[in-house]
Design a protein around this motif. Sequence first.
Motif, PDB file in Angstrom:
ATOM      1  N   GLN A 205     -54.336 -11.269  18.421  1.00 18.86           N
ATOM      2  CA  GLN A 205     -54.391 -12.468  19.267  1.00 18.86           C
ATOM      3  C   GLN A 205     -55.425 -12.357  20.383  1.00 18.86           C
ATOM      4  O   GLN A 205     -55.719 -13.342  21.058  1.00 18.86           O
ATOM      5  CB  GLN A 205     -53.011 -12.715  19.906  1.00 18.86           C
ATOM      6  CG  GLN A 205     -51.881 -12.898  18.912  1.00 18.86           C
ATOM      7  CD  GLN A 205     -52.132 -14.045  17.951  1.00 18.86           C
ATOM      8  OE1 GLN A 205     -52.578 -15.106  18.350  1.00 18.86           O
ATOM      9  NE2 GLN A 205     -51.844 -13.816  16.676  1.00 18.86           N
ATOM     10  N   SER A 206     -55.998 -11.181  20.560  1.00 18.14           N
ATOM     11  CA  SER A 206     -56.940 -10.964  21.661  1.00 18.14           C
ATOM     12  C   SER A 206     -58.334 -11.409  21.262  1.00 18.14           C
ATOM     13  O   SER A 206     -58.622 -11.722  20.107  1.00 18.14           O
ATOM     14  CB  SER A 206     -56.966  -9.485  22.061  1.00 18.14           C
ATOM     15  OG  SER A 206     -57.667  -8.721  21.093  1.00 18.14           O
ATOM     16  N   ASN A 207     -59.216 -11.449  22.262  1.00 13.94           N
ATOM     17  CA  ASN A 207     -60.617 -11.804  22.023  1.00 13.94           C
ATOM     18  C   ASN A 207     -61.519 -10.576  21.973  1.00 13.94           C
ATOM     19  O   ASN A 207     -62.737 -10.707  22.012  1.00 13.94           O
ATOM     20  CB  ASN A 207     -61.108 -12.752  23.125  1.00 13.94           C
ATOM     21  CG  ASN A 207     -60.374 -14.069  23.123  1.00 13.94           C
ATOM     22  OD1 ASN A 207     -60.041 -14.596  22.065  1.00 13.94           O
ATOM     23  ND2 ASN A 207     -60.089 -14.603  24.311  1.00 13.94           N
ATOM     24  N   GLN A 208     -60.921  -9.402  21.906  1.00 18.15           N
ATOM     25  CA  GLN A 208     -61.692  -8.164  21.972  1.00 18.15           C
ATOM     26  C   GLN A 208     -62.196  -7.697  20.611  1.00 18.15           C
ATOM     27  O   GLN A 208     -63.067  -6.837  20.535  1.00 18.15           O
ATOM     28  CB  GLN A 208     -60.827  -7.051  22.598  1.00 18.15           C
ATOM     29  CG  GLN A 208     -60.295  -7.383  23.983  1.00 18.15           C
ATOM     30  CD  GLN A 208     -61.417  -7.607  24.971  1.00 18.15           C
ATOM     31  OE1 GLN A 208     -62.385  -6.856  25.016  1.00 18.15           O
ATOM     32  NE2 GLN A 208     -61.306  -8.672  25.769  1.00 18.15           N
ATOM     33  N   LEU A 209     -61.652  -8.262  19.537  1.00 13.11           N
ATOM     34  CA  LEU A 209     -62.008  -7.792  18.197  1.00 13.11           C
ATOM     35  C   LEU A 209     -62.680  -8.892  17.393  1.00 13.11           C
ATOM     36  O   LEU A 209     -62.441 -10.079  17.613  1.00 13.11           O
ATOM     37  CB  LEU A 209     -60.761  -7.312  17.461  1.00 13.11           C
ATOM     38  CG  LEU A 209     -60.017  -6.109  18.061  1.00 13.11           C
ATOM     39  CD1 LEU A 209     -58.769  -5.813  17.245  1.00 13.11           C
ATOM     40  CD2 LEU A 209     -60.912  -4.884  18.098  1.00 13.11           C
ATOM     41  N   SER A 210     -63.502  -8.472  16.442  1.00 13.86           N
ATOM     42  CA  SER A 210     -64.167  -9.424  15.547  1.00 13.86           C
ATOM     43  C   SER A 210     -63.165  -9.935  14.517  1.00 13.86           C
ATOM     44  O   SER A 210     -62.071  -9.381  14.333  1.00 13.86           O
ATOM     45  CB  SER A 210     -65.335  -8.743  14.837  1.00 13.86           C
ATOM     46  OG  SER A 210     -64.858  -7.736  13.956  1.00 13.86           O
TER      47      SER A 210
ATOM     48  N   SER B  81     -43.078  -0.892  16.920  1.00 15.80           N
ATOM     49  CA  SER B  81     -43.955  -0.946  18.091  1.00 15.80           C
ATOM     50  C   SER B  81     -45.420  -1.025  17.655  1.00 15.80           C
ATOM     51  O   SER B  81     -46.235  -1.728  18.284  1.00 15.80           O
ATOM     52  CB  SER B  81     -43.747   0.291  18.976  1.00 15.80           C
ATOM     53  OG  SER B  81     -42.458   0.280  19.552  1.00 15.80           O
ATOM     54  N   ILE B  82     -45.755  -0.328  16.573  1.00 18.51           N
ATOM     55  CA  ILE B  82     -47.120  -0.401  16.051  1.00 18.51           C
ATOM     56  C   ILE B  82     -47.422  -1.816  15.567  1.00 18.51           C
ATOM     57  O   ILE B  82     -48.506  -2.363  15.807  1.00 18.51           O
ATOM     58  CB  ILE B  82     -47.318   0.619  14.914  1.00 18.51           C
ATOM     59  CG1 ILE B  82     -47.200   2.046  15.465  1.00 18.51           C
ATOM     60  CG2 ILE B  82     -48.675   0.426  14.237  1.00 18.51           C
ATOM     61  CD1 ILE B  82     -47.219   3.125  14.385  1.00 18.51           C
ATOM     62  N   LEU B  83     -46.455  -2.436  14.893  1.00 23.95           N
ATOM     63  CA  LEU B  83     -46.643  -3.809  14.408  1.00 23.95           C
ATOM     64  C   LEU B  83     -46.851  -4.770  15.577  1.00 23.95           C
ATOM     65  O   LEU B  83     -47.685  -5.679  15.507  1.00 23.95           O
ATOM     66  CB  LEU B  83     -45.437  -4.237  13.575  1.00 23.95           C
ATOM     67  CG  LEU B  83     -45.253  -3.553  12.219  1.00 23.95           C
ATOM     68  CD1 LEU B  83     -43.967  -4.036  11.553  1.00 23.95           C
ATOM     69  CD2 LEU B  83     -46.450  -3.813  11.315  1.00 23.95           C
ATOM     70  N   LYS B  84     -46.101  -4.566  16.646  1.00 24.89           N
ATOM     71  CA  LYS B  84     -46.273  -5.430  17.826  1.00 24.89           C
ATOM     72  C   LYS B  84     -47.659  -5.224  18.443  1.00 24.89           C
ATOM     73  O   LYS B  84     -48.300  -6.183  18.893  1.00 24.89           O
ATOM     74  CB  LYS B  84     -45.185  -5.136  18.861  1.00 24.89           C
ATOM     75  CG  LYS B  84     -43.807  -5.664  18.481  1.00 24.89           C
ATOM     76  CD  LYS B  84     -42.799  -5.461  19.601  1.00 24.89           C
ATOM     77  CE  LYS B  84     -43.189  -6.232  20.859  1.00 24.89           C
ATOM     78  NZ  LYS B  84     -42.176  -6.060  21.933  1.00 24.89           N
ATOM     79  N   PHE B  85     -48.108  -3.977  18.461  1.00 27.50           N
ATOM     80  CA  PHE B  85     -49.447  -3.694  18.981  1.00 27.50           C
ATOM     81  C   PHE B  85     -50.506  -4.394  18.125  1.00 27.50           C
ATOM     82  O   PHE B  85     -51.427  -5.022  18.647  1.00 27.50           O
ATOM     83  CB  PHE B  85     -49.689  -2.181  18.984  1.00 27.50           C
ATOM     84  CG  PHE B  85     -51.100  -1.789  19.320  1.00 27.50           C
ATOM     85  CD1 PHE B  85     -51.534  -1.808  20.635  1.00 27.50           C
ATOM     86  CD2 PHE B  85     -51.994  -1.424  18.325  1.00 27.50           C
ATOM     87  CE1 PHE B  85     -52.848  -1.460  20.955  1.00 27.50           C
ATOM     88  CE2 PHE B  85     -53.299  -1.066  18.634  1.00 27.50           C
ATOM     89  CZ  PHE B  85     -53.724  -1.098  19.949  1.00 27.50           C
ATOM     90  N   CYS B  86     -50.371  -4.288  16.809  1.00 29.48           N
ATOM     91  CA  CYS B  86     -51.324  -4.940  15.902  1.00 29.48           C
ATOM     92  C   CYS B  86     -51.315  -6.446  16.102  1.00 29.48           C
ATOM     93  O   CYS B  86     -52.375  -7.094  16.124  1.00 29.48           O
ATOM     94  CB  CYS B  86     -50.988  -4.610  14.450  1.00 29.48           C
ATOM     95  SG  CYS B  86     -51.276  -2.885  13.988  1.00 29.48           S
ATOM     96  N   SER B  87     -50.140  -7.001  16.266  1.00 28.15           N
ATOM     97  CA  SER B  87     -50.027  -8.444  16.462  1.00 28.15           C
ATOM     98  C   SER B  87     -50.719  -8.888  17.748  1.00 28.15           C
ATOM     99  O   SER B  87     -51.426  -9.900  17.782  1.00 28.15           O
ATOM    100  CB  SER B  87     -48.547  -8.850  16.493  1.00 28.15           C
ATOM    101  OG  SER B  87     -48.410 -10.238  16.736  1.00 28.15           O
ATOM    102  N   ALA B  88     -50.521  -8.105  18.824  1.00 28.15           N
ATOM    103  CA  ALA B  88     -51.166  -8.439  20.100  1.00 28.15           C
ATOM    104  C   ALA B  88     -52.684  -8.323  19.996  1.00 28.15           C
ATOM    105  O   ALA B  88     -53.427  -9.155  20.541  1.00 28.15           O
ATOM    106  CB  ALA B  88     -50.629  -7.523  21.200  1.00 28.15           C
ATOM    107  N   GLU B  89     -53.153  -7.301  19.286  1.00 21.37           N
ATOM    108  CA  GLU B  89     -54.597  -7.127  19.122  1.00 21.37           C
ATOM    109  C   GLU B  89     -55.209  -8.277  18.335  1.00 21.37           C
ATOM    110  O   GLU B  89     -56.320  -8.725  18.620  1.00 21.37           O
ATOM    111  CB  GLU B  89     -54.886  -5.803  18.393  1.00 21.37           C
ATOM    112  CG  GLU B  89     -54.663  -4.568  19.253  1.00 21.37           C
ATOM    113  CD  GLU B  89     -55.679  -4.463  20.376  1.00 21.37           C
ATOM    114  OE1 GLU B  89     -56.854  -4.173  20.091  1.00 21.37           O
ATOM    115  OE2 GLU B  89     -55.293  -4.685  21.537  1.00 21.37           O
TER     116      GLU B  89
END
Length: 337
Positions: free
Chosen positions: A20-25, A10-18
């Motif tokens: 792909q987002s535009n919220q992080l540098s 679940s942590i890996l899925k969270f990292c993967s989603a993050e």
Amino acid sequence: MSDRRRLVFSILKFCSAEMQSNQLSDDAKESLEVASQCLQSAYALNLEDKHLDVSQTLEEIFKAATLNEPLKKKGPPSAADKEEAERLKTEGNNLMRTEKFTDALLMYSKAIELDGSNPVFYCNRAAAHSKMNSHHLAIEDCQRAVDMDATYSKAYGRMGLANSSLEKHKEAVDNFKKALELEPDNESYKSNLQIAEDKVRTMGTTGGGGLGGMPGLGGLPMGPGGFDLGGFLNNPALMNMASTMLQDPNMQNMMSQMMGGGGLGGLGGMGGGPGVPTGSEGGPPPNIEGLLQAGQQLAQQMQASNPELVEQLRRQMMGGPGANPPGPNNQPPPGNI
């Protein structure tokens, strides 16, 4: 072990989603990628292990588990501790005004030890960290402040300044926008937001580098139609600065080396301006690598000599609003720092 592996999945899925987002540098996403690879290696799994999937995302599970759970804080400080903490904060503010930043940081830290529930103390300590060029620590303290008070505009503003100092201009834009949402009439936040947006736009259109413009030539400013040489030559302030630079013995020596073959391999009879020697007659053709290096050196000298003028020129050449440099209001007002 299976439950733990499901948690890690679940942590890996969270990292993967993050990622792909535009919220992080890009830097943050790269860090997440490294963390993800380490977890996959440690627990011998990857995102193809769908048998470990659960019905809710890790974020949904966490929100449900912490819905009615406030941030953990130390027990409420006594009245005496609160009073002493305020005194230490005031002493820290006075030390900041006399530029004794290390001592000020110590005062703010002592105030936090006595009363860790006051976001102002963290925001003040962030200012001290920034003055000491510890911008990462400043961001951490600003984040602690907004964790405690999501309406604390000054903490967002200071976080924006720290991110700008780290060249994280996308994050700075987000910080200043949030600060302006909370304090719409603050001219400092408006000015800093404009500068951060200009930086993001420059990085996006030119690849960044130097003064934010032509890559490899020290970022010479580019207008919508390309490099505006006429605009440079017609700018009295720029011409005055160029004249002053050419009178500098160090600059003359550098230009002599470049034009005489030391940096460009000779310019084959090209005439230099006043005080600039010409290249050797019939010498080898210009070396493009040397030319790029010369442009970078010149841009760095311009930046060091008059950064405010360089910022003004960049804004003018890009056609951005506000040709005048922002001035001293970039910093949040001292007030209750």
